[in-house]
Design a protein around this motif. Structure first.
Motif, mmCIF file in Angstrom:
data_model
loop_
_atom_site.group_PDB
_atom_site.id
_atom_site.type_symbol
_atom_site.label_atom_id
_atom_site.label_comp_id
_atom_site.label_asym_id
_atom_site.label_seq_id
_atom_site.Cartn_x
_atom_site.Cartn_y
_atom_site.Cartn_z
ATOM 1 N N VAL A 1 0.839 -1.203 0.000
ATOM 2 C CA VAL A 1 0.000 0.000 0.000
ATOM 3 C C VAL A 1 0.870 1.247 0.000
ATOM 4 O O VAL A 1 0.621 2.221 -0.727
ATOM 5 C CB VAL A 1 -0.956 -0.013 1.208
ATOM 6 C CG1 VAL A 1 -1.684 1.321 1.334
ATOM 7 C CG2 VAL A 1 -1.960 -1.151 1.092
ATOM 8 N N HIS B 1 -6.778 -9.031 -0.045
ATOM 9 C CA HIS B 1 -7.580 -8.029 -0.744
ATOM 10 C C HIS B 1 -8.413 -7.211 0.242
ATOM 11 O O HIS B 1 -8.459 -5.971 0.177
ATOM 12 C CB HIS B 1 -8.500 -8.717 -1.760
ATOM 13 C CG HIS B 1 -9.479 -7.784 -2.390
ATOM 14 N ND1 HIS B 1 -10.751 -8.178 -2.767
ATOM 15 C CD2 HIS B 1 -9.411 -6.447 -2.676
ATOM 16 C CE1 HIS B 1 -11.393 -7.141 -3.282
ATOM 17 N NE2 HIS B 1 -10.614 -6.077 -3.242
ATOM 18 N N GLU C 1 -6.469 -0.792 -5.810
ATOM 19 C CA GLU C 1 -6.434 -2.140 -5.272
ATOM 20 C C GLU C 1 -5.767 -3.098 -6.250
ATOM 21 O O GLU C 1 -4.959 -3.948 -5.851
ATOM 22 C CB GLU C 1 -7.853 -2.611 -4.946
ATOM 23 C CG GLU C 1 -8.458 -1.900 -3.737
ATOM 24 C CD GLU C 1 -9.890 -2.330 -3.470
ATOM 25 O OE1 GLU C 1 -10.210 -3.503 -3.701
ATOM 26 O OE2 GLU C 1 -10.694 -1.488 -3.024
ATOM 27 N N VAL D 1 -6.228 -4.759 2.235
ATOM 28 C CA VAL D 1 -5.874 -3.604 1.404
ATOM 29 C C VAL D 1 -7.087 -2.687 1.238
ATOM 30 O O VAL D 1 -6.973 -1.459 1.362
ATOM 31 C CB VAL D 1 -5.357 -4.083 0.030
ATOM 32 C CG1 VAL D 1 -5.245 -2.915 -0.947
ATOM 33 C CG2 VAL D 1 -4.002 -4.778 0.184
ATOM 34 N N HIS D 2 -8.241 -3.276 0.988
ATOM 35 C CA HIS D 2 -9.483 -2.510 0.853
ATOM 36 C C HIS D 2 -9.747 -1.698 2.133
ATOM 37 O O HIS D 2 -10.067 -0.500 2.071
ATOM 38 C CB HIS D 2 -10.640 -3.479 0.582
ATOM 39 C CG HIS D 2 -11.948 -2.824 0.297
ATOM 40 N ND1 HIS D 2 -12.333 -2.402 -0.966
ATOM 41 C CD2 HIS D 2 -12.995 -2.504 1.123
ATOM 42 C CE1 HIS D 2 -13.538 -1.863 -0.907
ATOM 43 N NE2 HIS D 2 -13.968 -1.922 0.344
ATOM 44 N N GLU E 1 -10.748 0.965 -6.912
ATOM 45 C CA GLU E 1 -10.517 -0.361 -7.487
ATOM 46 C C GLU E 1 -9.220 -0.407 -8.280
ATOM 47 O O GLU E 1 -8.500 -1.409 -8.247
ATOM 48 C CB GLU E 1 -11.701 -0.750 -8.367
ATOM 49 C CG GLU E 1 -12.965 -1.032 -7.570
ATOM 50 C CD GLU E 1 -14.166 -1.308 -8.472
ATOM 51 O OE1 GLU E 1 -13.950 -1.421 -9.704
ATOM 52 O OE2 GLU E 1 -15.294 -1.390 -7.944
#
Length: 504
Positions: A384, A461, A488, A464-465, A485
Motif C-alpha cells: 500500500v 484483498h 487495489e 488492502v481494501h 478499485e
C-alpha cells in the motif's frame, strides 16, 4: 534444651507501640516466622528460643523493623513482613533501603518490601543499567515500583517525561474493538497505573503533568518511528508483546532515557504463547552490557499474604502438568498464495515500512491460514505504501475475528444486524492512529471458496481494501469506486494476488 534470650533495647520508648503492633500483632508475625517467643517490656523487646539461628534471625527482623520506624515507617503488618523477608535473606540492612520520598504521597516513603524489590529499586535508580527487566508474578510490585522511581526522577528533573506503554491484549476478556481516539483505546488497560500516579503525586499534580504531556500514554503499537529521549519508559504486561513489537520497542530508547520492562512470562495471552517477545528478549539479551534482569518470585508478592500462597500453588501445578508446547504448524497454501514470500524476501517494488499494526487474533482459525499475522499485515502495508502517500509513523489496528464479532460491530456502529467480510473505522484527525480494521473468518472463507481463491489471498484483498478506507478512499460514487478499485489492482499485483475485479 538450652534456651537463648536476646534483648533489643529501645532508645525511645515511644516507638514500642508501633514496633510491637496492635495486640502485639507484629511480634506474633515474627514468632510465627522464626519459631521463637517475643515479648516487650522494660523499654525493649526480648526474643526467646532454643535455636540460635532462629533467635538471631528474629532479632535481625526486629532491628530491621525498628530501622523502618526510624525512617518514617508506620509499623504496619506489611512493614513487619518486609523486615522478616530481609532477615531471611541474610540482609542486615534495613527494609527502608532505597526508600523513595515523594511529596504528594500519603503514607510516607515508597520502600522495598523484599530483597528482590530492593535490588529492583537499586537497578532502576543507580543508572548501571538503562534497560531493566522486572520478571515475575502479579502482585510483586514491579509496575508500582517502576512508576515510583519514574515519578521521583520526573519531580527531581532527571527526566523530562514519563512514557507508559503496554500491549492491548486482555486476559480472556473483551473490552470491545471500538472506534475512538488514542486515549479511549488504551485508558481501560492503564487504570491501575493511573491510580499509582495519583497516589504518588496527588491527583491535581498528576492531572497537570499529564495535561502538559510530561506523563504520556503511548500504546505499544503506536510507538513505531519514535525515538524516546530524556524519558523514563515503563512497559507493562510485556509478556503480551510479540517478538517484532519487542524489538521495535527496545530500539526506541534514546539519549538520557531509561526503560523498565515488566511482565510475567508464564501469563502470556497471545494466541501463540511461543511468540512472546518478553521471553525471547530475556534469552537474547542475557549478558548484554547495560541490561539487567530482576526475577521476582511468589515470596515477593506484597498483596494479601494469601496471594503468595495462591501463586505458589499455581506454579507447582504448572510444573506438574507442564507439557512441551508443539511448534505451530503452517498449513501449506496453494501455489500463488500471498504467503509464499517470507517478509525478508519481499519483491523490490514492495516498500518495507516501520509503521505497523496493533494486532488481535480472536479466532484461532486465522493462525492456520496466515501463520504469522503480523508479517502478513506488514507485507500488505508495504505494498500500500508503495502506491499511496502514507506516513510511515502512522499506526492502525487489525482484528482477525469471526462472523459473530463482525455482526456485533456492524449492528452497533452501522445499524446492520448481519456479518460482513471487513469493516473499517477511520479515526478522527489527531487521534494518533489511522483507525481500525476488522475481518471475519467464516465470511472470508466462504467467499474465497465461491471465488476459487485462497483464504489468504482474499484476506489480503480485504485488508488492502480496509486500509484504503482508513486513508480516505471510498466507493460510493462511480468515479471514486473506479479510483479505489484501480489502486487495489495495482497494490495486489505487487503482492502477486490476482485482480479481484476481473473475470473469475
Amino acid at each position: 534444651m538450652t534456651r537463648l534470650r536476646e534483648t533489643i533495647a529501645l532508645a525511645d520508648s515511644r516507638l514500642a507501640p508501633a514496633l510491637t503492633g496492635p495486640a502485639h500483632r507484629n511480634l506474633a508475625l515474627i514468632e510465627q516466622a522464626f519459631g521463637v517467643q517475643a515479648s516487650s517490656g522494660g523499654g525493649g523487646v526480648e526474643i526467646d528460643g532454643t535455636d540460635p539461628v532462629s533467635v538471631r534471625l528474629a532479632r535481625t527482623a526486629v532491628e530491621a523493623l525498628l530501622d523502618t520506624l526510624l525512617e518514617g515507617g508506620t509499623g504496619s503488618a506489611a512493614d513487619t513482613r518486609a523486615a522478616i523477608a530481609f532477615a531471611r535473606a541474610g540482609q542486615t540492612g534495613t527494609a527502608a533501603t532505597g526508600a523513595i520520598q515523594l511529596p504528594g504521597r500519603r503514607g510516607g516513603a515508597v520502600r522495598a518490601r523484599t530483597p528482590n524489590q530492593a535490588r529492583y529499586l537499586d537497578m532502576l535508580q543507580s543508572g548501571h543499567a538503562d534497560l531493566v527487566f522486572g520478571v515475575g508474578p502479579a502482585g510483586t510490585g514491579k509496575t508500582y515500583l517502576a512508576v515510583a522511581v519514574a515519578t521521583a526522577m520526573l519531580v527531581q528533573g532527571k527526566v523530562a517525561r514519563i512514557i507508559v506503554t503496554r500491549p492491548a491484549v486482555e486476559a480472556g476478556e473483551r473490552l470491545g474493538f471500538l472506534p475512538g481516539d488514542l486515549t479511549e483505546k488504551v485508558d481501560p488497560y492503564l487504570q491501575p497505573i493511573w491510580d499509582a500516579f495519583r497516589q504518588l503525586l496527588g491527583g491535581p499534580q498528576f492531572e497537570r503533568r499529564r495535561a502538559a504531556q510530561e506523563i504520556e500514554i503511548a500504546p505499544l503499537a503506536f510507538m513505531r518511528g519514535r525515538t524516546l529521549s530524556d524519558a523514563f519508559v515503563i512497559v507493562d504486561e510485556a509478556q503480551n508483546a510479540t517478538r517484532m513489537q519487542m524489538k521495535m520497542l527496545l530500539t526506541r530508547l534514546g539519549e538520557g532515557s531509561r526503560m523498565a520492562v515488566n511482565g510475567d512470562p508464564t501469563q502470556v495471552d497471545l494466541p501463540r504463547p511461543d511468540q512472546s517477545g518478553l521471553a525471547h528478549a530475556l534469552r537474547l539479551l542475557d549478558g548484554v552490557e547495560g541490561v539487567d534482569v530482576v526475577r521476582f518470585e511468589a515470596a515477593d508478592v506484597v498483596r494479601h499474604p494469601l496471594v503468595g500462597r495462591i501463586v505458589s500453588a499455581y506454579e507447582a501445578d504448572a510444573r506438574m502438568t507442564a507439557r512441551p508446547v508443539p511448534a505451530a504448524v503452517a498449513i501449506p497454501e496453494p501455489e500463488g498464495s500471498a504467503l509464499e514470500a517470507e517478509p525478508d524476501d519481499l519483491p523490490d517494488e514492495v516498500v518495507e515500512v516501520e509503521a505497523g499494526p496493533d494486532l488481535r487474533v480472536d479466532d484461532p482459525r486465522w493462525l492456520e491460514v496466515l501463520d504469522d499475522p503480523e508479517s502478513f499485515v506488514l507485507r500488505a502495508l508495504g505494498a500500500v505504501t508503495a502506491e499511496v502517500d502514507l506516513d510511515e509513523d502512522e499506526a492502525f489496528s487489525v482484528l482477525f475475528a469471526d462472523d459473530a464479532a463482525l455482526q456485533a460491530l456492524n449492528r452497533q456502529w452501522r445499524g446492520k444486524d448481519k456479518p460482513t467480510n471487513v469493516l473499517s473505522f477511520p479515526a478522527p484527525d489527531g487521534a494518533g492512529t489511522l483507525g481500525d480494521i476488522a475481518i471475519a473468518y467464516e465470511t472470508v472463507a466462504r467467499e474465497a471458496h465461491e471465488q476459487g481463491k485462497t483464504i489468504a489471498d482474499h484476506a489480503t484483498h480485504l485488508l488492502v481494501h480496509g486500509l484504503l478506507h482508513l486513508l480516505g478512499y471510498d466507493h460510493e460514487a462511480d468515479s471514486d469506486a473506479a479510483e479505489m478499485e484501480g489502486l487495489e489492482r495495482d497494490i495486489l499485483a505487487r503482492l502477486d494476488v490476482s485482480d479481484p475485479y476481473g473475470d473469475p
